[in-house]
Motif scaffolding. Structure first.
Motif, PDB file in Angstrom:
ATOM      1  N   VAL A 293       0.850  -1.182   0.000  1.00 48.56           N
ATOM      2  CA  VAL A 293       0.000   0.000   0.000  1.00 48.56           C
ATOM      3  C   VAL A 293       0.887   1.234   0.000  1.00 48.56           C
ATOM      4  N   THR A 294       0.410   2.252  -0.684  1.00 47.57           N
ATOM      5  CA  THR A 294       1.024   3.567  -0.576  1.00 47.57           C
ATOM      6  C   THR A 294      -0.052   4.511  -0.060  1.00 47.57           C
ATOM      7  N   TRP A 295       0.294   5.289   0.944  1.00 44.37           N
ATOM      8  CA  TRP A 295      -0.658   6.180   1.600  1.00 44.37           C
ATOM      9  C   TRP A 295      -0.467   7.617   1.149  1.00 44.37           C
ATOM     10  N   TRP A 296      -1.573   8.278   0.857  1.00 42.66           N
ATOM     11  CA  TRP A 296      -1.575   9.729   0.653  1.00 42.66           C
ATOM     12  C   TRP A 296      -2.169  10.316   1.922  1.00 42.66           C
ATOM     13  N   THR A 297      -1.364  11.057   2.663  1.00 44.30           N
ATOM     14  CA  THR A 297      -1.798  11.616   3.934  1.00 44.30           C
ATOM     15  C   THR A 297      -1.571  13.117   3.896  1.00 44.30           C
ATOM     16  N   TYR A 298      -2.665  13.867   4.087  1.00 40.11           N
ATOM     17  CA  TYR A 298      -2.565  15.323   4.060  1.00 40.11           C
ATOM     18  C   TYR A 298      -3.110  15.915   5.361  1.00 40.11           C
ATOM     19  N   PRO A 299      -2.235  16.482   6.184  1.00 44.63           N
ATOM     20  CA  PRO A 299      -2.708  17.149   7.400  1.00 44.63           C
ATOM     21  C   PRO A 299      -3.237  18.534   7.021  1.00 44.63           C
ATOM     22  N   THR A 300      -4.516  18.776   7.243  1.00 43.77           N
ATOM     23  CA  THR A 300      -5.086  20.079   6.874  1.00 43.77           C
ATOM     24  C   THR A 300      -4.719  21.156   7.882  1.00 43.77           C
ATOM     25  N   TRP A 301      -4.430  20.766   9.111  1.00 39.98           N
ATOM     26  CA  TRP A 301      -4.173  21.681  10.227  1.00 39.98           C
ATOM     27  C   TRP A 301      -5.415  22.516  10.547  1.00 39.98           C
ATOM     28  N   ILE A 302      -6.568  22.081  10.049  1.00 39.70           N
ATOM     29  CA  ILE A 302      -7.827  22.780  10.308  1.00 39.70           C
ATOM     30  C   ILE A 302      -8.544  22.072  11.452  1.00 39.70           C
ATOM     31  N   THR A 303      -8.900  22.833  12.462  1.00 40.77           N
ATOM     32  CA  THR A 303      -9.680  22.312  13.578  1.00 40.77           C
ATOM     33  C   THR A 303     -11.110  22.801  13.424  1.00 40.77           C
ATOM     34  N   LEU A 304     -12.038  21.857  13.358  1.00 37.16           N
ATOM     35  CA  LEU A 304     -13.450  22.193  13.159  1.00 37.16           C
ATOM     36  C   LEU A 304     -14.173  22.297  14.491  1.00 37.16           C
ATOM     37  N   GLN A 305     -14.888  23.389  14.677  1.00 34.86           N
ATOM     38  CA  GLN A 305     -15.745  23.559  15.836  1.00 34.86           C
ATOM     39  C   GLN A 305     -17.172  23.167  15.439  1.00 34.86           C
ATOM     40  N   SER A 306     -18.038  23.007  16.387  1.00 38.55           N
ATOM     41  CA  SER A 306     -19.411  22.577  16.128  1.00 38.55           C
ATOM     42  C   SER A 306     -20.062  23.443  15.046  1.00 38.55           C
ATOM     43  N   GLY A 307     -20.564  22.781  14.006  1.00 37.76           N
ATOM     44  CA  GLY A 307     -21.213  23.465  12.891  1.00 37.76           C
ATOM     45  C   GLY A 307     -20.277  23.837  11.752  1.00 37.76           C
ATOM     46  N   ASP A 308     -18.964  23.828  11.997  1.00 37.52           N
ATOM     47  CA  ASP A 308     -17.990  24.108  10.939  1.00 37.52           C
ATOM     48  C   ASP A 308     -17.870  22.912  10.009  1.00 37.52           C
ATOM     49  N   SER A 309     -17.491  23.169   8.771  1.00 38.07           N
ATOM     50  CA  SER A 309     -17.237  22.070   7.843  1.00 38.07           C
ATOM     51  C   SER A 309     -16.109  22.457   6.897  1.00 38.07           C
ATOM     52  N   LEU A 310     -15.562  21.445   6.273  1.00 39.63           N
ATOM     53  CA  LEU A 310     -14.618  21.657   5.181  1.00 39.63           C
ATOM     54  C   LEU A 310     -14.944  20.637   4.103  1.00 39.63           C
ATOM     55  N   THR A 311     -14.598  21.001   2.879  1.00 43.40           N
ATOM     56  CA  THR A 311     -14.845  20.110   1.749  1.00 43.40           C
ATOM     57  C   THR A 311     -13.529  19.837   1.043  1.00 43.40           C
ATOM     58  N   SER A 312     -13.258  18.557   0.836  1.00 40.43           N
ATOM     59  CA  SER A 312     -12.063  18.139   0.120  1.00 40.43           C
ATOM     60  C   SER A 312     -12.464  17.510  -1.211  1.00 40.43           C
ATOM     61  N   VAL A 313     -11.732  17.866  -2.243  1.00 40.80           N
ATOM     62  CA  VAL A 313     -11.891  17.235  -3.550  1.00 40.80           C
ATOM     63  C   VAL A 313     -10.549  16.598  -3.896  1.00 40.80           C
ATOM     64  N   TRP A 314     -10.580  15.285  -4.175  1.00 43.72           N
ATOM     65  CA  TRP A 314      -9.373  14.509  -4.481  1.00 43.72           C
ATOM     66  C   TRP A 314      -9.614  13.829  -5.827  1.00 43.72           C
ATOM     67  N   THR A 315      -8.925  14.278  -6.865  1.00 49.16           N
ATOM     68  CA  THR A 315      -9.132  13.723  -8.199  1.00 49.16           C
ATOM     69  C   THR A 315      -7.830  13.124  -8.713  1.00 49.16           C
ATOM     70  N   GLY A 316      -7.822  11.806  -8.846  1.00 50.83           N
ATOM     71  CA  GLY A 316      -6.669  11.099  -9.383  1.00 50.83           C
ATOM     72  C   GLY A 316      -7.005  10.578 -10.767  1.00 50.83           C
ATOM     73  N   GLU A 317      -6.202  10.954 -11.734  1.00 46.97           N
ATOM     74  CA  GLU A 317      -6.399  10.528 -13.121  1.00 46.97           C
ATOM     75  C   GLU A 317      -5.219   9.668 -13.557  1.00 46.97           C
ATOM     76  N   LEU A 318      -5.533   8.496 -14.117  1.00 45.95           N
ATOM     77  CA  LEU A 318      -4.492   7.643 -14.684  1.00 45.95           C
ATOM     78  C   LEU A 318      -4.435   7.885 -16.186  1.00 45.95           C
ATOM     79  N   ALA A 319      -3.251   8.137 -16.688  1.00 47.45           N
ATOM     80  CA  ALA A 319      -3.075   8.418 -18.106  1.00 47.45           C
ATOM     81  C   ALA A 319      -3.234   7.161 -18.962  1.00 47.45           C
TER      82      ALA A 319
END
Length: 161
Positions: free
Chosen positions: A108-134
């Motif tokens: 396995v190879t891991w993709w690990t991204y620390p956002t350093w974002i701390t979410l408080q109640s009601g907060d959100s974040l959206t991540s988009v991860w698009t991997g394309e194989l040629a």
């Protein structure tokens, strides 16, 4: 074939990511598995308020060479809240063996991204991860078609409660 691989990836991530898993208490690091979020959680997960978010994706293959070939062919773009992650390929770790040697081996190879974002109640974040194989490639478990690896299921919204 790709769905089978994604299920295998999700299962491997669930087993191996135990070391990365966040706890349910507030003010903790929580690792969100993006493939599980996109495919099994409908693109949305809830975490405890006070969680600092790390994003995780794993690619399981039969051999280290298959992992290397995958990484060499992959074009990756990723963002958090619409902000592109600079050089997203740099967040892939070197492949590691997760199964025994021989015909049952897996890597396995891991993709690990620390956002350093701390979410408080009601907060959100959206991540988009698009991997394309040629090109179509083999992962040793089957063939992976070229194109979008997640078939358009690239978005995960994380909300704190």
């Amino acid at each position: 074939m790709r769905v089978r691989l994604l299920l295998a990836v999700s299962a491997a991530v669930a087993v191996v990511a135990g070391a990365f898993a966040g706890t349910s208490r507030a003010d903790s690091n929580v690792t969100v598995r993006l493939v599980a979020c996109a495919f099994f959680d409908g693109g949305h997960v809830t975490v405890p308020a006070g969680s600092t978010i790390t994003l995780l994706v794993g690619e399981v293959t039969r051999t280290r060479g298959h992992d290397i070939a995958f990484l060499q062919d992959l074009a990756l773009s990723a963002s958090v809240d619409g902000n592109a992650i600079a050089n997203p390929m740099s967040y892939f770790a070197a492949p590691v063996q997760i199964g025994p040697n021989g015909k049952d081996s897996a890597w396995v190879t891991w993709w690990t991204y620390p956002t350093w974002i701390t979410l408080q109640s009601g907060d959100s974040l959206t991540s988009v991860w698009t991997g394309e194989l040629a090109h179509p490639i083999s992962d040793g478990l089957g063939n992976i078609s070229s194109g979008d690896m997640l078939g358009g299921n690239d978005t995960c919204t994380i909300t704190a409660a």
